[in-house]
Motif scaffolding. Structure first.
Motif, PDB file in Angstrom:
ATOM      1  N   VAL A 428       0.849  -1.186   0.000  1.00  0.00           N
ATOM      2  CA  VAL A 428       0.000   0.000   0.000  1.00  0.00           C
ATOM      3  C   VAL A 428       0.886   1.237   0.000  1.00  0.00           C
ATOM      4  CG1 VAL A 428      -0.196   0.082   2.537  1.00  0.00           C
ATOM      5  CG2 VAL A 428      -1.989   1.087   1.113  1.00  0.00           C
ATOM      6  N   LEU A 429       0.480   2.241  -0.764  1.00  0.00           N
ATOM      7  CA  LEU A 429       1.213   3.494  -0.849  1.00  0.00           C
ATOM      8  C   LEU A 429       0.353   4.636  -0.314  1.00  0.00           C
ATOM      9  CD1 LEU A 429       2.811   3.234  -4.418  1.00  0.00           C
ATOM     10  CD2 LEU A 429       3.992   3.023  -2.219  1.00  0.00           C
ATOM     11  N   GLY A 436      -4.018   0.896  -2.053  1.00  0.00           N
ATOM     12  CA  GLY A 436      -3.346  -0.210  -2.717  1.00  0.00           C
ATOM     13  C   GLY A 436      -1.935   0.170  -3.097  1.00  0.00           C
ATOM     14  N   ASP A 437      -1.328  -0.614  -3.987  1.00  0.00           N
ATOM     15  CA  ASP A 437       0.071  -0.394  -4.371  1.00  0.00           C
ATOM     16  C   ASP A 437       0.230   0.424  -5.643  1.00  0.00           C
ATOM     17  OD1 ASP A 437      -0.482  -2.135  -6.500  1.00  0.00           O
ATOM     18  OD2 ASP A 437       0.423  -3.867  -5.542  1.00  0.00           O
ATOM     19  N   GLY A 438      -0.868   0.984  -6.137  1.00  0.00           N
ATOM     20  CA  GLY A 438      -0.833   1.766  -7.362  1.00  0.00           C
ATOM     21  C   GLY A 438      -1.320   0.994  -8.571  1.00  0.00           C
ATOM     22  N   TYR A 439      -1.311  -0.330  -8.481  1.00  0.00           N
ATOM     23  CA  TYR A 439      -1.824  -1.191  -9.549  1.00  0.00           C
ATOM     24  C   TYR A 439      -2.914  -2.122  -9.031  1.00  0.00           C
ATOM     25  CZ  TYR A 439       1.898   0.272 -12.692  1.00  0.00           C
ATOM     26  OH  TYR A 439       2.714   1.019 -13.497  1.00  0.00           O
ATOM     27  N   ILE A 456       2.435  -4.158   3.681  1.00  0.00           N
ATOM     28  CA  ILE A 456       3.661  -3.384   3.827  1.00  0.00           C
ATOM     29  C   ILE A 456       3.591  -2.117   2.994  1.00  0.00           C
ATOM     30  CG2 ILE A 456       5.019  -5.467   4.241  1.00  0.00           C
ATOM     31  CD1 ILE A 456       6.086  -5.253   1.383  1.00  0.00           C
ATOM     32  N   HIS A 457       4.433  -1.161   3.319  1.00  0.00           N
ATOM     33  CA  HIS A 457       4.560   0.055   2.521  1.00  0.00           C
ATOM     34  C   HIS A 457       5.365  -0.289   1.274  1.00  0.00           C
ATOM     35  CE1 HIS A 457       6.469   3.835   1.215  1.00  0.00           C
ATOM     36  NE2 HIS A 457       5.361   4.418   1.673  1.00  0.00           N
ATOM     37  N   SER A 458       4.688  -0.359   0.136  1.00  0.00           N
ATOM     38  CA  SER A 458       5.369  -0.801  -1.077  1.00  0.00           C
ATOM     39  C   SER A 458       4.568  -0.436  -2.311  1.00  0.00           C
ATOM     40  CB  SER A 458       5.562  -2.332  -1.040  1.00  0.00           C
ATOM     41  OG  SER A 458       6.107  -2.816  -2.256  1.00  0.00           O
ATOM     42  N   ASN A 459       5.286  -0.232  -3.411  1.00  0.00           N
ATOM     43  CA  ASN A 459       4.643  -0.182  -4.713  1.00  0.00           C
ATOM     44  C   ASN A 459       4.334  -1.620  -5.149  1.00  0.00           C
ATOM     45  OD1 ASN A 459       7.127  -1.211  -5.445  1.00  0.00           O
ATOM     46  ND2 ASN A 459       7.816   0.637  -6.500  1.00  0.00           N
TER      47      ASN A 459
END
Length: 491
Positions: A428-429, A436-439, A456-459
């Motif tokens: 998640v961003l 979500g992660d952008g996608y 986690i904090h991630s793309n």
């Protein structure tokens, strides 16, 4: 080195290692050297080459390079190594073609860790004082014995994998494979990162849309760098052309796994067939879920309005259709790790990029040609939305990730079979809407029934994040302990 005094042992081992490295640097002159089992003369210096426990995958001729000269950029600078007796090297062999298992080795070649040292001939009675250059497999034989003394070998488990990644073209081919480029299709299959061991549990890693096994570089390195995990697990990478609809991709991946087992264990009795672990990123996670699920009539009904028996078509096309739409949980799998998997589709598939890729990705989907022929002969038997996509050539991996696609709506309800544990890792961003992660939205990545869930904090590149890697290693250790307990339980 066979002396009883500890200080003498240490000094002798250090001197032997230093001399062996000095010899290698002298004959290599800054580059790799090639040697063959038996008499050899690298750099014009006569030696006798001896392989000890070196795997068959390397054959009898290898190129050697010092492990400490291999850059680690491809592995984010993480190198798993330890000092000891001898010189840690990377042994590289060109791809073989004389055995079925050769099809399971990467086309770039075979890269393995070995340790090298020079020693005197074993039998002086032969009056041959030619030095022996020993190459020993550190995985199977991690020690050298001199007299009653045991010396742990120097080892670098990361350098061979880093060398393979440096030579690989997969990262460049992945995008073209998604939009229909044929080169990745020629490269598709299942590939062994380790030498096959019938007693080690396979971890089968499935990449995502427009991706390749390069996404698994850091996780694979971490598993191979953990002595206990690497003792229990062997890593297998799937390469597939990610342009086809989900059910077709599921069929392709099953075909690759079936083909590997046919080569490795044709009798079907290997211990390695039990307790298999799947790890899937992005669309690869959805494929992993479908590999462990039982198809239902609802999936068929989402595409067809009549039973398969009522279709008029070529027998070969009908057989392929059945294999894509009618499937059972893959035997032997009891663990899945999902990473940023769009289990309920992704809005990105409906965006500009998704539509653009969808216009191109239909090329080179061989399976759809048969489906299109069936549609031509049975137009009233195909559901209108699916028929329209087949007629326009717009049914692809992208369209099957759209949340409203009819077959996707049906197959997203297919869950892993009873007895298959699954864990979810999602990214998640900040500021992303929906979260979500952008996608992949978090609502699509989170799967009910997961044994564990980590956000986690991630793309979208979740498999490359340290937190995801640490969690995956923890899951593998727990799976290992559970599998051991079940294996040892009385019947």
């Amino acid at each position: 080195m066979a002396a009883e005094k500890a200080t003498t042992q240490t000094a002798a081992a250090l001197l032997a290692t230093q001399c062996s490295r000095a010899y290698f640097d002298l004959v290599a002159q800054g580059g790799p050297i090639g040697v063959t089992v038996g008499p050899s003369s690298p750099g014009g210096v006569a030696i006798h080459v001896e392989f000890r426990g070196v795997p068959d995958s390397l054959g009898n001729s290898v190129y050697l390079e010092p492990a400490d000269q291999v850059p680690m950029e491809a592995l984010n600078g993480v190198r798993y190594q330890h000092s000891g007796f001898g010189v840690a090297l990377v042994a590289f062999a060109l791809p073989c073609s004389d055995r079925p298992i050769c099809h399971l080795y990467p086309p770039e070649g075979v890269f393995r860790p070995v340790t090298m040292w020079l020693e005197a001939p074993a039998d002086p009675k032969h009056h041959d004082d030619t030095p022996v250059l020993v190459l020993q497999n550190t995985v199977l034989q991690p020690e050298h014995v001199a007299g009653s003394n045991h010396y742990a070998l120097a080892e670098d488990r990361s350098a061979p994998y880093a060398q393979l990644l440096e030579r690989s073209r997969l990262k460049r081919l992945a995008w073209w494979g998604m939009i229909g480029g044929a080169e990745l299709g020629k490269r598709s299959g299942l590939f062994l990162l380790d030498d096959y061991d019938p007693n080690k549990t396979p971890i089968i890693m499935i990449h995502g849309l427009g991706s390749s096994p390069v996404i698994w570089a850091r996780l694979s390195n971490a598993i191979m760098g953990d002595p206990e995990l690497h003792r229990r697990y062997q890593i297998w990478h799937i390469v597939y052309q990610s342009n086809a609809p989900l059910l077709v991709e599921r069929y392709r991946v099953q075909h690759y796994i079936d083909g590997a087992w046919a080569i490795l264990d044709p009798d079907g009795h290997a211990h390695a067939r039990q307790g298999v672990v799947l790890i899937g990123h992005s669309m690869g996670g959805v494929i992993a879920r479908l590999l462990c699920a039982q198809s239902t009539p609802a999936v068929w009904d989402a595409a067809f309005s009549v039973p398969v028996e009522n279709l008029h078509a070529d027998a070969t096309d009908l057989t392929a259709l059945r294999r894509v739409f009618q499937f059972k949980p893959y035997p032997g799998v009891d663990e899945i790790i999902f990473m940023a998997a769009p289990q309920r589709g992704s809005p990105s598939a409906e965006g500009l990029l998704g539509r653009l890729v969808g216009l191109l990705a239909w090329r080179n989907i061989e399976e759809l040609a048969g489906f299109a022929r069936i549609a031509v002969e049975n137009p009233k038997a195909i559901q209108p939305v699916v028929l329209s996509m087949l007629q326009t050539g717009r049914i692809t991996s992208i369209t099957s990730l759209r949340p409203d696609e009819p077959v996707t709506l049906a197959d997203e309800k297919l869950m892993p079979a009873a007895g298959v544990r699954y864990d979810t890792i999602a990214g998640v961003l900040p500021g992303v809407k929906p979260p979500g992660d952008g996608y992949v939205p978090l609502s699509s990545a989170l799967l009910p029934g997961s044994t564990t869930t980590l956000i986690i904090h991630s793309n979208h590149q979740v498999p490359m994040k340290p937190e995801a890697i640490a969690d995956a290693l923890k899951i593998l250790r727990e799976h290992d302990a559970t599998h051991d307990a079940l294996s040892s339980a009385p019947p």
